[in-house]
Design a protein around this motif. Sequence first.
Motif, PDB file in Angstrom:
ATOM      1  N   MET A   1     137.567 -69.607  46.408  1.00 13.16           N
ATOM      2  CA  MET A   1     136.752 -69.464  47.597  1.00 13.16           C
ATOM      3  C   MET A   1     135.307 -69.223  47.167  1.00 13.16           C
ATOM      4  SD  MET A   1     137.552 -69.484  50.907  1.00 13.16           S
ATOM      5  CE  MET A   1     139.241 -69.261  51.287  1.00 13.16           C
ATOM      6  N   GLN A   2     134.405 -70.042  47.665  1.00 14.45           N
ATOM      7  CA  GLN A   2     132.984 -69.903  47.373  1.00 14.45           C
ATOM      8  C   GLN A   2     132.253 -69.608  48.673  1.00 14.45           C
ATOM      9  OE1 GLN A   2     131.384 -73.213  45.122  1.00 14.45           O
ATOM     10  NE2 GLN A   2     133.407 -73.675  44.326  1.00 14.45           N
ATOM     11  N   LYS A   3     131.273 -68.724  48.586  1.00 13.43           N
ATOM     12  CA  LYS A   3     130.520 -68.355  49.785  1.00 13.43           C
ATOM     13  C   LYS A   3     129.036 -68.580  49.518  1.00 13.43           C
ATOM     14  CE  LYS A   3     129.901 -64.676  53.130  1.00 13.43           C
ATOM     15  NZ  LYS A   3     130.270 -63.323  53.537  1.00 13.43           N
ATOM     16  N   LEU A   4     128.369 -69.156  50.506  1.00 15.61           N
ATOM     17  CA  LEU A   4     126.947 -69.435  50.416  1.00 15.61           C
ATOM     18  C   LEU A   4     126.297 -68.970  51.713  1.00 15.61           C
ATOM     19  CD1 LEU A   4     124.800 -70.924  48.665  1.00 15.61           C
ATOM     20  CD2 LEU A   4     125.362 -72.976  49.943  1.00 15.61           C
ATOM     21  N   THR A   5     125.245 -68.169  51.610  1.00 19.32           N
ATOM     22  CA  THR A   5     124.551 -67.657  52.794  1.00 19.32           C
ATOM     23  C   THR A   5     123.122 -68.193  52.810  1.00 19.32           C
ATOM     24  OG1 THR A   5     125.866 -65.636  52.714  1.00 19.32           O
ATOM     25  CG2 THR A   5     123.889 -65.583  54.056  1.00 19.32           C
ATOM     26  N   LEU A   6     122.720 -68.730  53.952  1.00 16.55           N
ATOM     27  CA  LEU A   6     121.376 -69.278  54.130  1.00 16.55           C
ATOM     28  C   LEU A   6     120.638 -68.438  55.162  1.00 16.55           C
ATOM     29  CD1 LEU A   6     122.458 -72.988  54.668  1.00 16.55           C
ATOM     30  CD2 LEU A   6     121.836 -71.919  52.516  1.00 16.55           C
ATOM     31  N   TRP A   7     119.382 -68.142  54.890  1.00 20.57           N
ATOM     32  CA  TRP A   7     118.565 -67.418  55.851  1.00 20.57           C
ATOM     33  C   TRP A   7     117.111 -67.850  55.690  1.00 20.57           C
ATOM     34  CZ3 TRP A   7     120.616 -65.264  51.497  1.00 20.57           C
ATOM     35  CH2 TRP A   7     119.732 -64.763  50.570  1.00 20.57           C
ATOM     36  N   PRO A   8     116.302 -67.721  56.747  1.00 14.77           N
ATOM     37  CA  PRO A   8     114.896 -68.135  56.655  1.00 14.77           C
ATOM     38  C   PRO A   8     114.076 -67.133  55.851  1.00 14.77           C
ATOM     39  CG  PRO A   8     115.359 -67.309  58.845  1.00 14.77           C
ATOM     40  CD  PRO A   8     116.669 -67.325  58.101  1.00 14.77           C
ATOM     41  N   HIS A   9     113.086 -67.648  55.162  1.00 17.15           N
ATOM     42  CA  HIS A   9     112.200 -66.800  54.362  1.00 17.15           C
ATOM     43  C   HIS A   9     111.143 -66.171  55.266  1.00 17.15           C
ATOM     44  CE1 HIS A   9     109.700 -65.394  51.111  1.00 17.15           C
ATOM     45  NE2 HIS A   9     108.669 -66.051  51.622  1.00 17.15           N
ATOM     46  N   ARG A  10     110.915 -64.908  55.100  1.00 18.58           N
ATOM     47  CA  ARG A  10     109.836 -64.211  55.796  1.00 18.58           C
ATOM     48  C   ARG A  10     108.936 -63.601  54.732  1.00 18.58           C
ATOM     49  NH1 ARG A  10     110.810 -67.134  59.179  1.00 18.58           N
ATOM     50  NH2 ARG A  10     111.761 -66.732  61.166  1.00 18.58           N
ATOM     51  N   SER A  11     107.677 -64.016  54.714  1.00 14.43           N
ATOM     52  CA  SER A  11     106.773 -63.606  53.642  1.00 14.43           C
ATOM     53  C   SER A  11     106.130 -62.242  53.874  1.00 14.43           C
ATOM     54  CB  SER A  11     105.675 -64.654  53.458  1.00 14.43           C
ATOM     55  OG  SER A  11     104.962 -64.808  54.652  1.00 14.43           O
ATOM     56  N   LEU A  12     106.235 -61.708  55.078  1.00 13.54           N
ATOM     57  CA  LEU A  12     105.607 -60.419  55.378  1.00 13.54           C
ATOM     58  C   LEU A  12     106.687 -59.348  55.524  1.00 13.54           C
ATOM     59  CD1 LEU A  12     102.903 -58.986  56.049  1.00 13.54           C
ATOM     60  CD2 LEU A  12     103.368 -59.477  58.441  1.00 13.54           C
ATOM     61  N   PRO A  13     106.827 -58.472  54.521  1.00 16.40           N
ATOM     62  CA  PRO A  13     107.828 -57.402  54.654  1.00 16.40           C
ATOM     63  C   PRO A  13     107.371 -56.362  55.685  1.00 16.40           C
ATOM     64  CG  PRO A  13     106.590 -57.140  52.619  1.00 16.40           C
ATOM     65  CD  PRO A  13     106.126 -58.430  53.248  1.00 16.40           C
ATOM     66  N   LYS A  14     108.291 -55.477  56.064  1.00 16.56           N
ATOM     67  CA  LYS A  14     107.979 -54.462  57.087  1.00 16.56           C
ATOM     68  C   LYS A  14     106.793 -53.584  56.674  1.00 16.56           C
ATOM     69  CE  LYS A  14     111.293 -55.200  60.086  1.00 16.56           C
ATOM     70  NZ  LYS A  14     111.106 -55.499  61.473  1.00 16.56           N
ATOM     71  N   ARG A  15     106.728 -53.224  55.401  1.00 14.72           N
ATOM     72  CA  ARG A  15     105.623 -52.388  54.943  1.00 14.72           C
ATOM     73  C   ARG A  15     104.296 -53.141  55.068  1.00 14.72           C
ATOM     74  NH1 ARG A  15     104.805 -49.736  49.008  1.00 14.72           N
ATOM     75  NH2 ARG A  15     103.015 -48.493  49.568  1.00 14.72           N
ATOM     76  N   GLY A  16     104.303 -54.430  54.754  1.00 17.15           N
ATOM     77  CA  GLY A  16     103.113 -55.256  54.899  1.00 17.15           C
ATOM     78  C   GLY A  16     102.711 -55.413  56.354  1.00 17.15           C
ATOM     79  N   PHE A  17     103.707 -55.405  57.249  1.00 18.41           N
ATOM     80  CA  PHE A  17     103.440 -55.493  58.683  1.00 18.41           C
ATOM     81  C   PHE A  17     102.600 -54.307  59.139  1.00 18.41           C
ATOM     82  CE2 PHE A  17     104.928 -53.986  62.878  1.00 18.41           C
ATOM     83  CZ  PHE A  17     104.396 -54.987  63.672  1.00 18.41           C
ATOM     84  N   VAL A  18     102.942 -53.118  58.702  1.00 16.61           N
ATOM     85  CA  VAL A  18     102.203 -51.910  59.084  1.00 16.61           C
ATOM     86  C   VAL A  18     100.761 -52.011  58.603  1.00 16.61           C
ATOM     87  CG1 VAL A  18     102.035 -49.418  58.714  1.00 16.61           C
ATOM     88  CG2 VAL A  18     104.260 -50.466  59.130  1.00 16.61           C
ATOM     89  N   TRP A  19     100.575 -52.450  57.351  1.00 12.61           N
ATOM     90  CA  TRP A  19      99.220 -52.583  56.811  1.00 12.61           C
ATOM     91  C   TRP A  19      98.433 -53.660  57.548  1.00 12.61           C
ATOM     92  CZ3 TRP A  19      96.673 -49.296  53.984  1.00 12.61           C
ATOM     93  CH2 TRP A  19      97.381 -48.368  53.218  1.00 12.61           C
ATOM     94  N   PHE A  20      99.085 -54.749  57.896  1.00 16.73           N
ATOM     95  CA  PHE A  20      98.397 -55.835  58.590  1.00 16.73           C
ATOM     96  C   PHE A  20      97.932 -55.408  59.975  1.00 16.73           C
ATOM     97  CE2 PHE A  20      98.358 -59.606  61.312  1.00 16.73           C
ATOM     98  CZ  PHE A  20      97.399 -60.354  60.648  1.00 16.73           C
ATOM     99  N   ILE A  21      98.799 -54.731  60.720  1.00 14.57           N
ATOM    100  CA  ILE A  21      98.420 -54.259  62.059  1.00 14.57           C
ATOM    101  C   ILE A  21      97.292 -53.233  61.958  1.00 14.57           C
ATOM    102  CG2 ILE A  21      99.227 -52.951  64.070  1.00 14.57           C
ATOM    103  CD1 ILE A  21     100.082 -55.853  64.111  1.00 14.57           C
ATOM    104  N   ALA A  22      97.376 -52.339  60.973  1.00 13.51           N
ATOM    105  CA  ALA A  22      96.320 -51.334  60.798  1.00 13.51           C
ATOM    106  C   ALA A  22      94.988 -52.000  60.450  1.00 13.51           C
ATOM    107  CB  ALA A  22      96.715 -50.342  59.715  1.00 13.51           C
TER     108      ALA A  22
END
Length: 148
Positions: A1-22
């Motif tokens: 059994m092989q498992k593969l998970t796909l998800w979209p890339h998000r370049s702005l982490p939560k910590r970066g979000f706080v800095w960006f809004i500030a």
Amino acid sequence: MQKLTLWPHRSLPKRGFVWFIAATAAFLSLPMLAVLGTQVLWGLLPFMVLAVGGVWLAIQLSYRSGQTHEELVLGRARLEVRRHDPGRPERLWQTNSYWVRPSLRDGPVEAYLTLTDGQREIELGAFLTPDERRSLCDELLRRLASVR
């Protein structure tokens, strides 16, 4: 059994979000210093709040769409694709892994990736870039060949 998970890339982490809004709020408030203490400040303040709130809302919506992911479980006899979208029920596609064929073509997007078993066809990795879809197709071809 092989498992593969796909998800979209998000370049702005939560910590970066706080800095960006500030930083956005700080840079938008700099011109407000010139009108500090006047009635013009009260006329401009709602627009500044709307601008910062709009940026905040747009990034939050982007994070929500980033919760989408697809899981492929590949076994000798069965292939399952589960798609998880926020706010929607999980979608499941099951078929015999022997008959599955990945294909790339130019369709609604560049390098449109689909899986077909001859009867049904599903789109895979809609949130990936064209290069990522190409490499995923190659990876699927290798994995399907290894289970046959």
